[in-house]
Design a protein around this motif. Structure first.
Motif, mmCIF file in Angstrom:
data_model
loop_
_atom_site.group_PDB
_atom_site.id
_atom_site.type_symbol
_atom_site.label_atom_id
_atom_site.label_comp_id
_atom_site.label_asym_id
_atom_site.label_seq_id
_atom_site.Cartn_x
_atom_site.Cartn_y
_atom_site.Cartn_z
ATOM 1 N N VAL A 151 31.552 40.823 25.496
ATOM 2 C CA VAL A 151 31.777 42.176 26.014
ATOM 3 C C VAL A 151 32.476 42.175 27.378
ATOM 4 C CG1 VAL A 151 29.775 43.059 24.758
ATOM 5 C CG2 VAL A 151 29.515 42.390 27.136
ATOM 6 N N GLN A 152 32.325 41.094 28.132
ATOM 7 C CA GLN A 152 32.892 41.074 29.487
ATOM 8 C C GLN A 152 34.417 41.187 29.509
ATOM 9 O OE1 GLN A 152 30.906 38.772 32.654
ATOM 10 N NE2 GLN A 152 32.855 37.722 32.973
ATOM 11 N N PRO A 153 35.161 40.539 28.589
ATOM 12 C CA PRO A 153 36.625 40.682 28.634
ATOM 13 C C PRO A 153 37.099 42.130 28.506
ATOM 14 C CG PRO A 153 36.015 38.843 27.226
ATOM 15 C CD PRO A 153 34.743 39.570 27.564
ATOM 16 N N ALA A 154 36.346 42.965 27.781
ATOM 17 C CA ALA A 154 36.737 44.364 27.634
ATOM 18 C C ALA A 154 36.213 45.222 28.771
ATOM 19 C CB ALA A 154 36.224 44.915 26.300
ATOM 20 N N MET A 155 34.953 45.031 29.139
ATOM 21 C CA MET A 155 34.311 45.910 30.116
ATOM 22 C C MET A 155 34.618 45.538 31.565
ATOM 23 S SD MET A 155 30.574 46.478 28.347
ATOM 24 C CE MET A 155 30.187 47.952 29.285
ATOM 25 N N ALA A 156 34.847 44.250 31.809
ATOM 26 C CA ALA A 156 35.094 43.809 33.189
ATOM 27 C C ALA A 156 35.972 42.564 33.214
ATOM 28 C CB ALA A 156 33.769 43.542 33.903
ATOM 29 N N PRO A 157 37.238 42.674 32.770
ATOM 30 C CA PRO A 157 38.119 41.498 32.755
ATOM 31 C C PRO A 157 38.409 40.971 34.157
ATOM 32 C CG PRO A 157 39.374 43.513 32.366
ATOM 33 C CD PRO A 157 37.929 43.894 32.318
ATOM 34 N N ASN A 158 38.147 41.818 35.151
ATOM 35 C CA ASN A 158 38.412 41.442 36.542
ATOM 36 C C ASN A 158 37.471 40.341 37.037
ATOM 37 O OD1 ASN A 158 36.894 43.965 35.963
ATOM 38 N ND2 ASN A 158 36.089 43.633 38.023
ATOM 39 N N ILE A 159 36.301 40.174 36.407
ATOM 40 C CA ILE A 159 35.329 39.201 36.921
ATOM 41 C C ILE A 159 35.862 37.775 36.779
ATOM 42 C CG2 ILE A 159 33.027 38.204 36.603
ATOM 43 C CD1 ILE A 159 32.043 41.003 35.839
ATOM 44 N N ASN A 160 36.260 37.397 35.581
ATOM 45 C CA ASN A 160 36.780 36.035 35.399
ATOM 46 C C ASN A 160 38.114 35.849 36.110
ATOM 47 O OD1 ASN A 160 34.594 35.052 34.035
ATOM 48 N ND2 ASN A 160 35.555 35.057 32.008
ATOM 49 N N ALA A 161 38.935 36.895 36.136
ATOM 50 C CA ALA A 161 40.213 36.788 36.838
ATOM 51 C C ALA A 161 39.984 36.582 38.339
ATOM 52 C CB ALA A 161 41.059 38.034 36.592
ATOM 53 N N ALA A 162 39.031 37.316 38.903
ATOM 54 C CA ALA A 162 38.704 37.142 40.322
ATOM 55 C C ALA A 162 38.182 35.734 40.589
ATOM 56 C CB ALA A 162 37.667 38.177 40.754
ATOM 57 N N THR A 163 37.348 35.229 39.681
ATOM 58 C CA THR A 163 36.823 33.864 39.818
ATOM 59 C C THR A 163 37.955 32.853 39.795
ATOM 60 O OG1 THR A 163 34.796 34.556 38.670
ATOM 61 C CG2 THR A 163 35.199 32.188 38.848
ATOM 62 N N ALA A 164 38.906 33.049 38.874
ATOM 63 C CA ALA A 164 40.044 32.136 38.774
ATOM 64 C C ALA A 164 40.872 32.148 40.052
ATOM 65 C CB ALA A 164 40.905 32.515 37.573
ATOM 66 N N ARG A 165 41.084 33.327 40.638
ATOM 67 C CA ARG A 165 41.879 33.416 41.871
ATOM 68 C C ARG A 165 41.167 32.761 43.050
ATOM 69 N NH1 ARG A 165 43.184 38.541 39.529
ATOM 70 N NH2 ARG A 165 41.442 39.552 40.604
ATOM 71 N N VAL A 166 39.853 32.988 43.153
ATOM 72 C CA VAL A 166 39.100 32.390 44.257
ATOM 73 C C VAL A 166 39.112 30.868 44.140
ATOM 74 C CG1 VAL A 166 36.806 32.136 45.279
ATOM 75 C CG2 VAL A 166 37.637 34.410 44.643
ATOM 76 N N LEU A 167 38.844 30.355 42.953
ATOM 77 C CA LEU A 167 38.829 28.898 42.771
ATOM 78 C C LEU A 167 40.231 28.302 42.943
ATOM 79 C CD1 LEU A 167 36.281 28.466 39.825
ATOM 80 C CD2 LEU A 167 35.975 27.829 42.228
ATOM 81 N N ASP A 168 41.250 29.036 42.511
ATOM 82 C CA ASP A 168 42.625 28.572 42.702
ATOM 83 C C ASP A 168 42.926 28.405 44.196
ATOM 84 O OD1 ASP A 168 45.488 28.163 41.805
ATOM 85 O OD2 ASP A 168 45.738 29.988 43.010
ATOM 86 N N ALA A 169 42.457 29.340 45.003
ATOM 87 C CA ALA A 169 42.670 29.249 46.453
ATOM 88 C C ALA A 169 41.935 28.054 47.055
ATOM 89 C CB ALA A 169 42.192 30.535 47.121
#
Length: 405
Positions: free
Chosen positions: A176-194
């Motif tokens: 359900v998270q990809p539909a309801m809050a796709p920003n969570i994993n994307a934010a995690t990816a950006r933080v870890l990328d930094a």
């Protein structure tokens, strides 16, 4: 607790596990003091000790009834009782075993069967849920106020980083998270990328298995677990960890090794997957110094943190989220009764709405009393449930860091 199992379960792996759990219980009742449903309803059978007695009776041969089923259904499986229990009773496992037996012996009314079948068939399928969620958003103005509260438009995910790093970690996308809050994993990816870490999604991984397993479709839940193991297995020698951004998924994946221990084809793989699994709050402390330097007091608001039950009681992880946020300069506080469940509990808010809403409102009263400008948590279910009852913004704690960076 003296136990004499009936022949139908005696000598089985589940029977042996249940008997060991039952024998560990000393009837002390400490668990009732921290059980959310007992706090609300005041019924011994709606607390862990009472439910343990009900399960014991059924496993010893007593015929369960709709009343038995109702008291077990009302359990949130928040596992607060496990944190309180001085004897280490593994209540969460016992209630799964008991519910399965009762489900096989007590026929539910047609309306309940339709609702439960819809949930366990639609929610774990990410593509199907996403299509249904989009349709719901389009029809949102025509729906009841309660349904509108549940159908909150998702925040844009933003860009997923494309930089290749030597350090890599897997992340579960979920159902359900990809539909309801796709920003969570994307934010995690950006933080870890930094921070020099590449976050990878295994395309064929999906629902962690918790949803079906805890709705008494344990075979379906185990099938979801095996699918994820197959999807992740090619990556296990290439990544440092499997990161969970939803603590509800994390507590389940960490139990793959136990739940599949009697599966000859998957036991060893499941154990390895569980050992590699880390909640995001277990990953981030190693980066506190780097984050503090990069953020430099950019978060000026006051934040209230709601620790999900699946994190503080299921995974027994406490203090890590607050520790990371404080280390990077965030003014974060816990509310009163922070140990109690918010009432989300997976599908519980749909199946037991009155209890769920009462717990949500009680939790929000305490969170709002902190004077916080924003509420953060660590599980998709908690986030959406809390946001449905307040105008204060509710987000995953990693989004706070992502915005500051």
């Amino acid at each position: 607790m003296q136990t004499n199992l009936a022949d139908f379960i005696k000598g089985t792996p589940e029977g042996a596990e249940a008997e060991a759990i039952l024998r560990a219980c000393v009837h002390c009742g400490f668990c009732t003091a921290t059980c959310p449903t007992y706090q609300l309803l005041g019924d011994e059978l709606d607390g862990p000790r009472g439910r343990i007695y009900l399960i014991k009776q059924v496993l010893e041969g007593a015929e369960p009834t709709h009343k038995t089923q109702l008291h077990l259904d009302r359990c949130l499986t928040c596992r607060n009782c496990e944190s309180t229990c001085p004897s280490g009773v593994k209540y969460g496992r016992l209630v799964d075993i008991g519910r399965k037996v009762v489900e096989q012996r007590v026929a539910r009314p047609l309306g309940e069967r339709i609702k439960r079948t819809t949930l366990k068939e639609a929610l774990p399928r990410a593509g199907l849920f996403k299509a249904g969620f989009k349709a719901g958003l389009m029809a949102r103005p025509l729906l009841s106020a309660k349904l509108q509260d549940k159908l909150q438009p998702p925040r844009p995910a933003g860009q997923w980083p494309t930089t290749q790093h030597a350090r890599k970690m897997l992340v579960l996308d979920g159902c359900v998270q990809p539909a309801m809050a796709p920003n969570i994993n994307a934010a995690t990816a950006r933080v870890l990328d930094a921070l020099g870490v590449q976050l990878v999604i295994a395309p064929k991984a999906g629902c962690c298995g918790a949803l079906r397993y805890h709705m008494n479709d344990q075979d379906g839940g185990l099938a979801d677990m095996r699918r994820n193991i197959d999807a992740w297995w090619p990556y296990v020698d290439q990544v440092e960890a499997i990161v969970m951004t939803a603590s509800g998924c994390g507590v389940t994946v960490k139990e793959y090794g136990h739940l599949l221990q009697h599966d000859g084809a998957y036991a060893a793989k499941a154990k390895r997957i569980s050992e590699m699994t880390r909640d995001l709050s277990e990953i981030m402390p190693q980066f506190e110094a780097q984050l503090a330097e990069r953020m430099k007091g950019r978060v000026g608001k006051r934040v209230a943190y709601h620790p999900p039950c699946t994190l503080q009681h299921g995974q027994q992880i406490r203090g890590k989220v607050e520790g990371v946020l404080r280390a990077v300069g965030v003014d974060v506080t816990l509310c009163a009764e922070s140990h109690l469940c918010c009432g989300s509990a997976g599908t519980y808010s749909v199946l037991q709405p009155e209890i769920s809403m009462a717990l949500r409102d009680r939790k929000l009263t305490h969170l709002e009393a902190t004077g916080a400008d924003e509420i953060v948590s660590a599980n998709i279910g908690c986030l959406t449930h809390l946001q449905s009852g307040t105008d204060i913004p509710v987000a995953h704690w990693i989004e706070l860091i992502d915005r500051a960076l």
